[in-house]
Design a protein around this motif. Sequence first.
Motif, PDB file in Angstrom:
ATOM      1  N   PRO A  72       0.810  -1.230   0.000  1.00 32.22           N
ATOM      2  CA  PRO A  72       0.000   0.000   0.000  1.00 32.22           C
ATOM      3  C   PRO A  72       0.836   1.269   0.000  1.00 32.22           C
ATOM      4  O   PRO A  72       0.463   2.266  -0.636  1.00 32.22           O
ATOM      5  CB  PRO A  72      -0.825  -0.127   1.289  1.00 32.22           C
ATOM      6  N   ARG A  73       1.970   1.246   0.679  1.00 33.65           N
ATOM      7  CA  ARG A  73       2.824   2.435   0.713  1.00 33.65           C
ATOM      8  C   ARG A  73       3.429   2.718  -0.665  1.00 33.65           C
ATOM      9  O   ARG A  73       3.521   3.861  -1.100  1.00 33.65           O
ATOM     10  CB  ARG A  73       3.953   2.246   1.730  1.00 33.65           C
ATOM     11  N   MET A  74       3.850   1.647  -1.352  1.00 28.32           N
ATOM     12  CA  MET A  74       4.488   1.830  -2.647  1.00 28.32           C
ATOM     13  C   MET A  74       3.487   2.276  -3.719  1.00 28.32           C
ATOM     14  O   MET A  74       3.861   2.925  -4.695  1.00 28.32           O
ATOM     15  CB  MET A  74       5.182   0.534  -3.079  1.00 28.32           C
ATOM     16  N   LEU A  75       2.224   1.917  -3.533  1.00 28.84           N
ATOM     17  CA  LEU A  75       1.218   2.228  -4.545  1.00 28.84           C
ATOM     18  C   LEU A  75       0.368   3.434  -4.182  1.00 28.84           C
ATOM     19  O   LEU A  75      -0.470   3.856  -4.979  1.00 28.84           O
ATOM     20  CB  LEU A  75       0.310   1.015  -4.754  1.00 28.84           C
ATOM     21  N   GLN A  76       0.591   3.998  -3.013  1.00 24.80           N
ATOM     22  CA  GLN A  76      -0.235   5.098  -2.545  1.00 24.80           C
ATOM     23  C   GLN A  76      -0.200   6.274  -3.523  1.00 24.80           C
ATOM     24  O   GLN A  76       0.862   6.754  -3.913  1.00 24.80           O
ATOM     25  CB  GLN A  76       0.249   5.552  -1.165  1.00 24.80           C
ATOM     26  N   GLY A  77      -1.382   6.692  -3.950  1.00 25.84           N
ATOM     27  CA  GLY A  77      -1.489   7.866  -4.803  1.00 25.84           C
ATOM     28  C   GLY A  77      -1.273   7.624  -6.287  1.00 25.84           C
ATOM     29  O   GLY A  77      -1.427   8.549  -7.093  1.00 25.84           O
ATOM     30  N   ARG A  78      -0.959   6.405  -6.698  1.00 25.76           N
ATOM     31  CA  ARG A  78      -0.677   6.157  -8.115  1.00 25.76           C
ATOM     32  C   ARG A  78      -1.930   6.280  -8.989  1.00 25.76           C
ATOM     33  O   ARG A  78      -1.826   6.506 -10.187  1.00 25.76           O
ATOM     34  CB  ARG A  78      -0.044   4.770  -8.301  1.00 25.76           C
ATOM     35  N   LEU A  79      -3.098   6.114  -8.392  1.00 23.87           N
ATOM     36  CA  LEU A  79      -4.333   6.197  -9.175  1.00 23.87           C
ATOM     37  C   LEU A  79      -5.230   7.352  -8.714  1.00 23.87           C
ATOM     38  O   LEU A  79      -6.420   7.355  -9.000  1.00 23.87           O
ATOM     39  CB  LEU A  79      -5.102   4.875  -9.083  1.00 23.87           C
ATOM     40  N   THR A  80      -4.645   8.317  -8.030  1.00 19.73           N
ATOM     41  CA  THR A  80      -5.425   9.465  -7.579  1.00 19.73           C
ATOM     42  C   THR A  80      -6.055  10.187  -8.770  1.00 19.73           C
ATOM     43  O   THR A  80      -5.398  10.434  -9.785  1.00 19.73           O
ATOM     44  CB  THR A  80      -4.527  10.444  -6.800  1.00 19.73           C
ATOM     45  N   GLY A  81      -7.344  10.487  -8.636  1.00 15.94           N
ATOM     46  CA  GLY A  81      -8.059  11.166  -9.711  1.00 15.94           C
ATOM     47  C   GLY A  81      -8.612  10.233 -10.774  1.00 15.94           C
ATOM     48  O   GLY A  81      -9.193  10.703 -11.753  1.00 15.94           O
ATOM     49  N   THR A  82      -8.435   8.929 -10.595  1.00 12.24           N
ATOM     50  CA  THR A  82      -8.924   7.948 -11.569  1.00 12.24           C
ATOM     51  C   THR A  82     -10.248   7.360 -11.088  1.00 12.24           C
ATOM     52  O   THR A  82     -10.354   6.908  -9.951  1.00 12.24           O
ATOM     53  CB  THR A  82      -7.906   6.807 -11.758  1.00 12.24           C
ATOM     54  N   ARG A  83     -11.232   7.381 -11.960  1.00 10.44           N
ATOM     55  CA  ARG A  83     -12.558   6.857 -11.624  1.00 10.44           C
ATOM     56  C   ARG A  83     -12.696   5.462 -12.249  1.00 10.44           C
ATOM     57  O   ARG A  83     -12.559   5.298 -13.470  1.00 10.44           O
ATOM     58  CB  ARG A  83     -13.636   7.806 -12.151  1.00 10.44           C
ATOM     59  N   ILE A  84     -12.994   4.475 -11.413  1.00 13.82           N
ATOM     60  CA  ILE A  84     -12.979   3.077 -11.854  1.00 13.82           C
ATOM     61  C   ILE A  84     -14.295   2.404 -11.484  1.00 13.82           C
ATOM     62  O   ILE A  84     -14.799   2.563 -10.369  1.00 13.82           O
ATOM     63  CB  ILE A  84     -11.804   2.307 -11.208  1.00 13.82           C
ATOM     64  N   ALA A  85     -14.830   1.643 -12.432  1.00 17.14           N
ATOM     65  CA  ALA A  85     -15.993   0.787 -12.175  1.00 17.14           C
ATOM     66  C   ALA A  85     -15.519  -0.664 -12.128  1.00 17.14           C
ATOM     67  O   ALA A  85     -14.708  -1.079 -12.953  1.00 17.14           O
ATOM     68  CB  ALA A  85     -17.045   0.958 -13.263  1.00 17.14           C
ATOM     69  N   ILE A  86     -16.005  -1.422 -11.165  1.00 22.93           N
ATOM     70  CA  ILE A  86     -15.672  -2.837 -11.037  1.00 22.93           C
ATOM     71  C   ILE A  86     -16.873  -3.666 -11.470  1.00 22.93           C
ATOM     72  O   ILE A  86     -18.010  -3.375 -11.072  1.00 22.93           O
ATOM     73  CB  ILE A  86     -15.280  -3.197  -9.592  1.00 22.93           C
ATOM     74  N   VAL A  87     -16.612  -4.699 -12.265  1.00 25.15           N
ATOM     75  CA  VAL A  87     -17.681  -5.587 -12.722  1.00 25.15           C
ATOM     76  C   VAL A  87     -17.265  -7.030 -12.448  1.00 25.15           C
ATOM     77  O   VAL A  87     -16.227  -7.482 -12.946  1.00 25.15           O
ATOM     78  CB  VAL A  87     -17.977  -5.416 -14.227  1.00 25.15           C
ATOM     79  N   GLN A  88     -18.048  -7.731 -11.652  1.00 22.42           N
ATOM     80  CA  GLN A  88     -17.781  -9.145 -11.403  1.00 22.42           C
ATOM     81  C   GLN A  88     -18.462  -9.972 -12.490  1.00 22.42           C
ATOM     82  O   GLN A  88     -19.684 -10.082 -12.540  1.00 22.42           O
ATOM     83  CB  GLN A  88     -18.298  -9.567 -10.032  1.00 22.42           C
ATOM     84  N   THR A  89     -17.652 -10.573 -13.355  1.00 21.98           N
ATOM     85  CA  THR A  89     -18.184 -11.432 -14.408  1.00 21.98           C
ATOM     86  C   THR A  89     -18.008 -12.907 -14.084  1.00 21.98           C
ATOM     87  O   THR A  89     -18.582 -13.761 -14.772  1.00 21.98           O
ATOM     88  CB  THR A  89     -17.489 -11.136 -15.744  1.00 21.98           C
ATOM     89  N   GLY A  90     -17.196 -13.214 -13.072  1.00 23.63           N
ATOM     90  CA  GLY A  90     -16.912 -14.599 -12.708  1.00 23.63           C
ATOM     91  C   GLY A  90     -17.543 -14.995 -11.391  1.00 23.63           C
ATOM     92  O   GLY A  90     -18.559 -14.425 -10.973  1.00 23.63           O
ATOM     93  N   ASP A  91     -16.897 -15.937 -10.722  1.00 19.34           N
ATOM     94  CA  ASP A  91     -17.481 -16.563  -9.534  1.00 19.34           C
ATOM     95  C   ASP A  91     -16.731 -16.270  -8.244  1.00 19.34           C
ATOM     96  O   ASP A  91     -16.849 -17.038  -7.278  1.00 19.34           O
ATOM     97  CB  ASP A  91     -17.527 -18.089  -9.743  1.00 19.34           C
TER      98      ASP A  91
END
Length: 308
Positions: A72-91
């Motif tokens: 989490p520390r290494m990835l913190q802020g890498r996607l700031t401002g990005t709007r993402i939708a999640i879709v579960q297509t599997g199980d």
Amino acid sequence: MVPGFRYHLVTIIAIFLALGVGIAIGSSFVQGPLVEQQTKRLDDLKNQYNNQVLVAQDSLRAYTDFLSVLTPRMLQGRLTGTRIAIVQTGDYPDAVRRIRVALEQAGATVSSETIIERGFPTRAGIVLSTLLPKLRAATPGLPDDAGALWQALGAALARGGHEADIASLADARLIRRDGDYSLPSDWVVLVGGAADESDSRAETVDIPLIAQLKANGARVIEAEPRQATVSYVQALRSSDISTIDNADTDIGRFALILAFKAELGNYGVKSPSQSGILPPFNINDLRNDLRNDLRNDLRDDLRRHTGP
């Protein structure tokens, strides 16, 4: 005089008795050395387990704990401002939960979470005649087959502002919805993989949905857990998107976050994933980000203990 049946029966019984006596006598001589040999072998296996297996388990546990804290520390802020939708297509709903946590730790806004019902391909044909007029009321150009459902869903997820279509699809029990569908999505993360070998829906669900999402301007990544019984990675090669095949692990979620800013590839540990475990990235950027985060944390701790 030819021997009769009784003679042969007595002979056979005598042979088996002789064998039994021989085995009993022989085992009395070898039992001691055999037991001693097996005991020594068991002791060797026990020592090997203690010295190798347990040590490896402890090392793996320490590595996993370290990675779960560091990631989490290494990835913190890498996607700031990005709007993402999640879709579960599997199980695998647990993979969805873990992926959402990782995305939010990286600073992304997860606007919605949609579940494609397992019976979507079959039920679509049943409800199409009643559902299509509702969808066409908002989008007159939709086709008169099941492709209209994917077009409506793809537009709603990618461009936003189609809440009525999302509601109609949910009322028809084709999807389950949660979140805000009013605004466009920069990315859509599909979480696939089938738990039943005979129930892969990559061709009937993921591929048509990906095509509509891309047609509406959204960028798409597909992720699945390493434990998925049926992987979707091979089936999605022609869809020209990045895939992550071990998103239930810290390394897989690390790869997922990096994939948003990397070249297209199939990342992970399974045989169809030929792009490596991680997307290419600049380690110096991550190191600098981590150093700054640690410096800020230290400054905050000092302020709490010493005052402003």
